[in-house]
Motif scaffolding. Structure first.
Motif, PDB file in Angstrom:
ATOM      1  N   ARG B 162     -14.857 -15.285 -20.329  1.00 49.40           N
ATOM      2  CA  ARG B 162     -14.390 -15.535 -18.943  1.00 49.40           C
ATOM      3  C   ARG B 162     -15.196 -17.099 -19.066  1.00 49.40           C
ATOM      4  NH1 ARG B 162     -13.077 -13.891 -14.332  1.00 49.40           N
ATOM      5  NH2 ARG B 162     -14.602 -14.361 -12.384  1.00 49.40           N
ATOM      6  N   LEU B 163     -15.553 -16.794 -19.759  1.00 47.60           N
ATOM      7  CA  LEU B 163     -15.998 -19.222 -18.950  1.00 47.60           C
ATOM      8  C   LEU B 163     -14.903 -19.887 -19.217  1.00 47.60           C
ATOM      9  CD1 LEU B 163     -18.388 -21.000 -18.431  1.00 47.60           C
ATOM     10  CD2 LEU B 163     -19.263 -21.494 -20.241  1.00 47.60           C
ATOM     11  N   LYS B 164     -14.662 -19.894 -20.544  1.00 51.22           N
ATOM     12  CA  LYS B 164     -13.733 -20.271 -20.846  1.00 51.22           C
ATOM     13  C   LYS B 164     -12.195 -20.556 -19.912  1.00 51.22           C
ATOM     14  CE  LYS B 164     -12.417 -21.018 -25.019  1.00 51.22           C
ATOM     15  NZ  LYS B 164     -11.655 -20.389 -26.831  1.00 51.22           N
ATOM     16  N   PHE B 165     -12.220 -19.243 -19.863  1.00 50.97           N
ATOM     17  CA  PHE B 165     -11.198 -18.720 -18.533  1.00 50.97           C
ATOM     18  C   PHE B 165     -11.165 -19.598 -16.984  1.00 50.97           C
ATOM     19  CE2 PHE B 165     -10.069 -16.354 -14.709  1.00 50.97           C
ATOM     20  CZ  PHE B 165      -8.441 -16.119 -14.837  1.00 50.97           C
ATOM     21  N   LEU B 166     -12.574 -19.390 -16.283  1.00 53.29           N
ATOM     22  CA  LEU B 166     -13.226 -19.903 -15.039  1.00 53.29           C
ATOM     23  C   LEU B 166     -12.401 -21.355 -15.474  1.00 53.29           C
ATOM     24  CD1 LEU B 166     -16.063 -17.315 -14.982  1.00 53.29           C
ATOM     25  CD2 LEU B 166     -13.877 -17.754 -12.853  1.00 53.29           C
ATOM     26  N   GLN B 168     -10.673 -23.324 -17.416  1.00 57.71           N
ATOM     27  CA  GLN B 168      -9.552 -23.507 -17.010  1.00 57.71           C
ATOM     28  C   GLN B 168      -9.131 -23.676 -15.512  1.00 57.71           C
ATOM     29  OE1 GLN B 168      -7.254 -21.165 -19.531  1.00 57.71           O
ATOM     30  NE2 GLN B 168      -7.278 -21.865 -20.740  1.00 57.71           N
ATOM     31  N   ASN B 169      -9.721 -22.770 -14.840  1.00 55.35           N
ATOM     32  CA  ASN B 169      -9.206 -22.849 -13.365  1.00 55.35           C
ATOM     33  C   ASN B 169     -10.379 -23.997 -12.369  1.00 55.35           C
ATOM     34  OD1 ASN B 169      -7.829 -20.806 -13.317  1.00 55.35           O
ATOM     35  ND2 ASN B 169      -9.326 -19.140 -12.677  1.00 55.35           N
ATOM     36  N   PHE B 170     -11.457 -24.198 -13.581  1.00 56.94           N
ATOM     37  CA  PHE B 170     -12.099 -24.476 -12.064  1.00 56.94           C
ATOM     38  C   PHE B 170     -12.236 -25.986 -12.004  1.00 56.94           C
ATOM     39  CE2 PHE B 170     -13.863 -20.771 -10.761  1.00 56.94           C
ATOM     40  CZ  PHE B 170     -13.701 -20.824  -9.746  1.00 56.94           C
ATOM     41  N   GLU B 171     -11.833 -26.473 -13.509  1.00 58.46           N
ATOM     42  CA  GLU B 171     -12.023 -27.805 -14.147  1.00 58.46           C
ATOM     43  C   GLU B 171     -10.627 -28.665 -14.989  1.00 58.46           C
ATOM     44  OE1 GLU B 171     -14.571 -28.211 -17.326  1.00 58.46           O
ATOM     45  OE2 GLU B 171     -15.829 -27.590 -15.958  1.00 58.46           O
ATOM     46  N   GLU B 177     -13.764 -30.110  -4.341  1.00 65.30           N
ATOM     47  CA  GLU B 177     -14.638 -29.739  -4.650  1.00 65.30           C
ATOM     48  C   GLU B 177     -15.007 -28.725  -3.378  1.00 65.30           C
ATOM     49  OE1 GLU B 177     -18.092 -29.265  -7.114  1.00 65.30           O
ATOM     50  OE2 GLU B 177     -16.585 -30.679  -7.756  1.00 65.30           O
ATOM     51  N   LYS B 178     -14.470 -28.739  -2.274  1.00 61.99           N
ATOM     52  CA  LYS B 178     -14.651 -27.798  -1.255  1.00 61.99           C
ATOM     53  C   LYS B 178     -14.066 -26.779  -1.542  1.00 61.99           C
ATOM     54  CE  LYS B 178     -14.727 -28.386   3.667  1.00 61.99           C
ATOM     55  NZ  LYS B 178     -14.116 -28.858   4.946  1.00 61.99           N
ATOM     56  N   GLU B 179     -13.385 -26.758  -1.597  1.00 66.20           N
ATOM     57  CA  GLU B 179     -12.053 -25.197  -2.017  1.00 66.20           C
ATOM     58  C   GLU B 179     -12.675 -24.946  -3.493  1.00 66.20           C
ATOM     59  OE1 GLU B 179      -7.564 -25.418  -2.689  1.00 66.20           O
ATOM     60  OE2 GLU B 179      -8.092 -27.296  -2.215  1.00 66.20           O
ATOM     61  N   LYS B 180     -13.853 -25.485  -4.200  1.00 71.03           N
ATOM     62  CA  LYS B 180     -13.958 -24.627  -5.847  1.00 71.03           C
ATOM     63  C   LYS B 180     -15.248 -24.406  -5.159  1.00 71.03           C
ATOM     64  CE  LYS B 180     -13.494 -27.687  -9.206  1.00 71.03           C
ATOM     65  NZ  LYS B 180     -14.221 -28.866 -10.103  1.00 71.03           N
ATOM     66  N   GLU B 181     -16.467 -24.508  -3.859  1.00 72.26           N
ATOM     67  CA  GLU B 181     -17.404 -24.363  -3.048  1.00 72.26           C
ATOM     68  C   GLU B 181     -17.184 -22.543  -2.511  1.00 72.26           C
ATOM     69  OE1 GLU B 181     -20.861 -24.830  -4.002  1.00 72.26           O
ATOM     70  OE2 GLU B 181     -20.285 -26.706  -4.970  1.00 72.26           O
ATOM     71  N   SER B 182     -16.029 -22.683  -2.176  1.00 76.27           N
ATOM     72  CA  SER B 182     -16.127 -20.923  -1.434  1.00 76.27           C
ATOM     73  C   SER B 182     -15.040 -20.080  -2.157  1.00 76.27           C
ATOM     74  CB  SER B 182     -14.896 -21.169  -0.046  1.00 76.27           C
ATOM     75  OG  SER B 182     -13.156 -22.053  -0.620  1.00 76.27           O
ATOM     76  N   PRO B 184     -15.482 -17.352  -4.735  1.00 76.54           N
ATOM     77  CA  PRO B 184     -16.997 -15.917  -5.146  1.00 76.54           C
ATOM     78  C   PRO B 184     -16.629 -16.476  -6.813  1.00 76.54           C
ATOM     79  CG  PRO B 184     -14.232 -15.511  -4.167  1.00 76.54           C
ATOM     80  CD  PRO B 184     -14.833 -16.493  -3.924  1.00 76.54           C
ATOM     81  N   ASP B 185     -15.579 -17.193  -7.477  1.00 79.44           N
ATOM     82  CA  ASP B 185     -15.479 -16.946  -8.466  1.00 79.44           C
ATOM     83  C   ASP B 185     -16.446 -18.060  -8.965  1.00 79.44           C
ATOM     84  OD1 ASP B 185     -14.160 -14.326  -9.100  1.00 79.44           O
ATOM     85  OD2 ASP B 185     -12.333 -15.966  -9.745  1.00 79.44           O
ATOM     86  N   TYR B 186     -15.963 -19.485  -7.996  1.00 76.52           N
ATOM     87  CA  TYR B 186     -16.818 -20.680  -8.423  1.00 76.52           C
ATOM     88  C   TYR B 186     -18.712 -20.803  -9.347  1.00 76.52           C
ATOM     89  CZ  TYR B 186     -17.938 -25.552  -8.846  1.00 76.52           C
ATOM     90  OH  TYR B 186     -18.404 -27.010  -9.661  1.00 76.52           O
TER      91      TYR B 186
END
Lengths: 192, 288
Positions: B162-166, B168-171, B177-182, B184-186
Motif C-alpha cells: 500500500r505504501l509503495k502504491f501511495l 507512486q501516486n504522491f512522489e 504539495e497543496k493538492e496532496k494535502e487535500s 485524504p490518502d496523503y
C-alpha cells in the motif's frame, strides 16, 4: 607556534604511554603484594599504599590527557574520561579500604577480597584497552565493551563491598518513592 | 466470575525507558544538570509509570503478570553494549546539546563523569535488575520463526504494498504539495511512512526485499504471539494479553488529525493480542 604545538602534543603522547605503562606496573605490583599478604606476610605495608598512590596519580593524568584528546569526539570523551575517573575513584576506595583493614587488623581478609573479586584484573583490562584506544585515536565497539564491562564489574563489586559509596536513587515525589520502595521490598529483592 | 488474568509482555523500549526515567532522578544529577542539560522523553515517563503501576497492582493482589522474553533480554543487552546504539538511542534523546556545548571545561568534566556513571555504568546494571523481577517465557525458536513469516505476510507486507502504491501516486505524479494535502490518502501515506520507517531503513526497499527475519521488533512480537498461543492452550482461563512497546512500528499514531491504528487492529484480529504503548496501558491499568 606550530613547533610548540607539535612538541606539546608529542609530550602528551609520550606521557600517555608512560602513564599507562606506569599504571600497569603499579597494578601488577599491587596484585603480587596482595598475594604476598594473603600467603606470606599477613601485613599491609607502606609500599602497597604508595603503589596505590602512584596508580591513582597515573589515572588522574590519563583522565586529563584523554579528556583533551577527545575534545571534539564527544561520546568518546564521555566514555574515556568517565571510565578513567570512575576507576580512579574505585582505586581511592580500595586504598582506603586497605588502610582501614590495616588499622582494624584484618589485613589478609581485605587483601583476599580484592584478589577474589578480581579488582586488579579489571583495572589491568581497562589499562590495556586504554592503550589501544590511545594508539588508534578512536573507541571501537570492542574496546567500548571491554572498558565498560570491566568498569561495570568494578562498580558493582565496589558498591557491594562498600568500597565506593553509591548514593540512593531518589524520586522527586517522596510519597511515590516510599510506596514504590515498599512494593519492591515486598515483592522483590531489587537493590536500588 | 473471576476477572480474566492479565498478561503484560514488556518490550525492551519499555524496560529501558522506565529505568532511564528513574535514573534521571538520581541525586548525582541534582540541581542544574538535571533540568538544564537533560530532558525526559514522554515515552520514558510513561514507561516508568507503567512499571510502577504494575508493581502497585501486584501489591494489591490483582491477577496480572508482567513478563519478557529471551529476545527482549538480548535486545536490551545489544542496546547497552553497543557504542553506536548507546549513543544514538540512549544518550542522544536525553541530552540538550545546545546547553551542553556552552559548558565550561570544569563543568563539562563533571557532566561527563555523571552521565557516564549513570547511563553507561548504572543503567545496564539497573535494567538487568528490573528484568529479573519479571517472568521470562520459554519460546520455541522454530515456531517463532514461522510466526515471523506469518506476521510479515499477514500484517506488514500488505502495508508495504500500500505504501509503495501511495508513494507512486504522491512522489512520482507531480501533484503539487497543496493538492496532496487535500487528498485524504496523503494522510494515510504519511502515517504509513512513519510506521514503516524502521523496517524500511533496514531493507533494500526499491527491490521489494525486506530482511524482516533479522528485524528485532518482529522477533520480539512473534515471541509474544507464541507466548499468547501457549497460554491459551495451557491456562484454564484465557488471559487478556497485552504487548507493550514504544516503537513506532507498533504504535497508534496521529497524522494531521487522522488516527492511524491499522497495525494494532490487524494484530488484534489475527492473533488476539492488544498492542499498546506505555501511555495507553497506564490508562487501562488506572481503571482497575
Amino acid at each position: 607556534m606550530p613547533v610548540l604545538v607539535i612538541i606539546l602534543s608529542n609530550f602528551n603522547e609520550n606521557k600517555a604511554v608512560v602513564d599507562i605503562k606506569n599504571a600497569q606496573t603499579s597494578t601488577y605490583k599491587i596484585e603480587s603484594s596482595l598475594e604476598q599478604i594473603i600467603s606470606v606476610s599477613g601485613q599491609i605495608t607502606e609500599e602497597i599504599i604508595g603503589e596505590f598512590d602512584n596508580l591513582i596519580k597515573n589515572f588522574e593524568n590519563l583522565a586529563n590527557i584523554f579528556f583533551k584528546k577527545f575534545e571534539n569526539k564527544y561520546f568518546n570523551q564521555i566514555i574515556a574520561f568517565g571510565a578513567i575517573k570512575t576507576t580512579s575513584e574505585i582505586c581511592k576506595g580500595l586504598k582506603n579500604n586497605l588502610i582501614a583493614g590495616h588499622k582494624s587488623g584484618e589485613n589478609p581478609i581485605v587483601a583476599e577480597k580484592i584478589i577474589d573479586k578480581n579488582y586488579m584484573s579489571y583495572i589491568a583490562i581497562i589499562l590495556e584497552s586504554l592503550g589501544k584506544v590511545y594508539d588508534v585515536g578512536e573507541i571501537n565497539n570492542e574496546e567500548f565493551m571491554s572498558i565498560n564491562e570491566s568498569v561495570r564489574n568494578l562498580f558493582k563489586n565496589s558498591v557491594q563491598d562498600k568500597i565506593l559509596e553509591e548514593k540512593k536513587v531518589q524520586f522527586a515525589n517522596k510519597a511515590s518513592e516510599e510506596m514504590f520502595l515498599s512494593m519492591l521490598r515486598n515483592f522483590t529483592n531489587l537493590k536500588i | 466470575m473471576l476477572p480474566k488474568p492479565m498478561k503484560i509482555f514488556l518490550e525492551s523500549s519499555v524496560v529501558l525507558g522506565a529505568a532511564q526515567d528513574k535514573l534521571l532522578e538520581s541525586p548525582q544529577l541534582d540541581g542544574y544538570i538535571q533540568s538544564k542539560f537533560l530532558q525526559k522523553p514522554e515515552r520514558y515517563i510513561y514507561s516508568r509509570k507503567l512499571v510502577e503501576k504494575i508493581f502497585e497492582l501486584l501489591y494489591r493482589g490483582i491477577n496480572l503478570e508482567p513478563f519478557v522474553s529471551r529476545k527482549v533480554k538480548e535486545e536490551v543487552k545489544n542496546l547497552v553494549d553497543n557504542k553506536t546504539t548507546m549513543e544514538k538511542k540512549i544518550l542522544r534523546p536525553l541530552r540538550i546539546d545546545e546547553n551542553i556545548s556552552g559548558l565550561s571545561e570544569p563543568d563539562r568534566r563533571i557532566f561527563d563523569i555523571t552521565v557516564y556513571q549513570i547511563f553507561i555504568i548504572k543503567l545496564p546494571i539497573f535494567v538487568d535488575e528490573i528484568i529479573d523481577e519479571f517472568s521470562s517465557t520459554f519460546v520455541d525458536r522454530h515456531e517463532c520463526s514461522q510466526i515471523v513469516d506469518d506476521l510479515f505476510f499477514k500484517v506488514y507486507r500488505p502495508l508495504i504494498t500500500r505504501l509503495k502504491f501511495l508513494a507512486q501516486n504522491f512522489e512520482l505524479s507531480g501533484v503539487s504539495e497543496k493538492e496532496k494535502e487535500s487528498d485524504p490518502d496523503y494522510k494515510e501515506y504519511k502515517a504509513l511512512k512513519l510506521v514503516l520507517q524502521g523496517l524500511m531503513k533496514n531493507s533494500v526497499y526499491p527491490f521489494g526485499f525486506w530482511p524482516y527475519k533479522n528485524f528485532f521488533d518482529f522477533m520480539i512480537l512473534s515471541e509474544a504471539i507464541f507466548a499468547n498461543m501457549k497460554m491459551k492452550r495451557e491456562l484454564v482461563q484465557e488471559p487478556d494479553f497485552y504487548f507493550i512497546s514504544n516503537d513506532k512500528i507498533f504504535m497508534v499514531i496521529t497524522v494531521s488529525g487522522m488516527v492511524y491504528d491499522k497495525v494494532s487492529k490487524i494484530i488484534k484480529k489475527e492473533y488476539g493480542i492488544n498492542v499498546l504503548n506505555s501511555k495507553d496501558m497506564v490508562e487501562v491499568l488506572e481503571k482497575i
